[in-house]
Design a protein around this motif. Structure first.
Motif, short mmCIF file in Angstrom:
data_model
loop_
_atom_site.label_atom_id
_atom_site.label_comp_id
_atom_site.label_asym_id
_atom_site.label_seq_id
_atom_site.Cartn_x
_atom_site.Cartn_y
_atom_site.Cartn_z
N GLU A 100 0.83 -1.21 0.00
CA GLU A 100 0.00 0.00 0.00
C GLU A 100 0.86 1.26 0.00
O GLU A 100 0.56 2.23 -0.69
CB GLU A 100 -0.93 0.00 1.22
N ILE A 101 1.95 1.24 0.74
CA ILE A 101 2.87 2.39 0.76
C ILE A 101 3.43 2.64 -0.63
O ILE A 101 3.48 3.79 -1.08
CB ILE A 101 4.01 2.15 1.79
N CYS A 102 3.83 1.57 -1.31
CA CYS A 102 4.37 1.73 -2.67
C CYS A 102 3.32 2.34 -3.60
O CYS A 102 3.62 3.25 -4.38
CB CYS A 102 4.84 0.40 -3.22
N GLU A 103 2.09 1.83 -3.52
CA GLU A 103 1.01 2.36 -4.37
C GLU A 103 0.76 3.84 -4.06
O GLU A 103 0.59 4.65 -4.98
CB GLU A 103 -0.27 1.56 -4.14
N LEU A 104 0.77 4.19 -2.78
CA LEU A 104 0.53 5.58 -2.40
C LEU A 104 1.68 6.49 -2.84
O LEU A 104 1.45 7.64 -3.21
CB LEU A 104 0.30 5.68 -0.89
N GLN A 105 2.90 5.98 -2.82
CA GLN A 105 4.04 6.78 -3.28
C GLN A 105 3.91 7.05 -4.78
O GLN A 105 4.19 8.16 -5.24
CB GLN A 105 5.36 6.06 -2.97
N VAL A 106 3.48 6.06 -5.53
CA VAL A 106 3.28 6.25 -6.97
C VAL A 106 2.20 7.29 -7.20
O VAL A 106 2.36 8.21 -8.01
CB VAL A 106 2.93 4.90 -7.66
N LYS A 107 1.08 7.17 -6.47
CA LYS A 107 -0.01 8.14 -6.61
C LYS A 107 0.46 9.54 -6.24
O LYS A 107 0.12 10.52 -6.91
CB LYS A 107 -1.19 7.75 -5.72
N ARG A 108 1.25 9.63 -5.15
CA ARG A 108 1.76 10.94 -4.73
C ARG A 108 2.63 11.56 -5.81
O ARG A 108 2.52 12.76 -6.11
CB ARG A 108 2.56 10.79 -3.44
N ASN A 109 3.48 10.75 -6.44
CA ASN A 109 4.35 11.27 -7.50
C ASN A 109 3.53 11.74 -8.69
O ASN A 109 3.82 12.80 -9.28
CB ASN A 109 5.36 10.19 -7.93
#
Length: 89
Positions: free
Chosen positions: A62-71
């Motif tokens: 989930e952290i990885c997915e959220l980092q992608v979304k944030r970028n």
């Protein structure tokens, strides 16, 4: 005196448990191997490692997915800022 000796023994055991539980991160391969065994055949550190993996791995994804979304959102924000600047000029 007997209680002090018992206390010392318990402290030593607690120290052993602490040392054994320091590194309980598993790779996916290690997790798969350990998960194949019944829980009652796993050592305490192995059991804790399996439970830790099951709880932490979804959070890491989930952290990885959220980092992608944030970028993506940061890029969109930058584009929108540039467009707003051009429009105001």
């Amino acid at each position: 005196k007997q209680l002090e000796e018992t206390n010392l023994q318990l402290r030593e055991k607690a120290g052993d448990v602490r040392r054994n539980l320091r590194d309980f991160e598993l790779t996916e391969e290690q997790y798969t191997k350990l998960k194949a065994f019944p829980e009652d055949q796993l050592s305490i550190p192995e059991y804790v490692s399996v439970r830790f993996y099951e709880l932490v791995n979804p959070l890491k994804k989930e952290i990885c997915e959220l980092q992608v979304k944030r970028n993506i959102l940061a890029e969109e924000l930058s584009i929108n800022k540039d467009q707003l600047k051009q429009l105001t000029e």
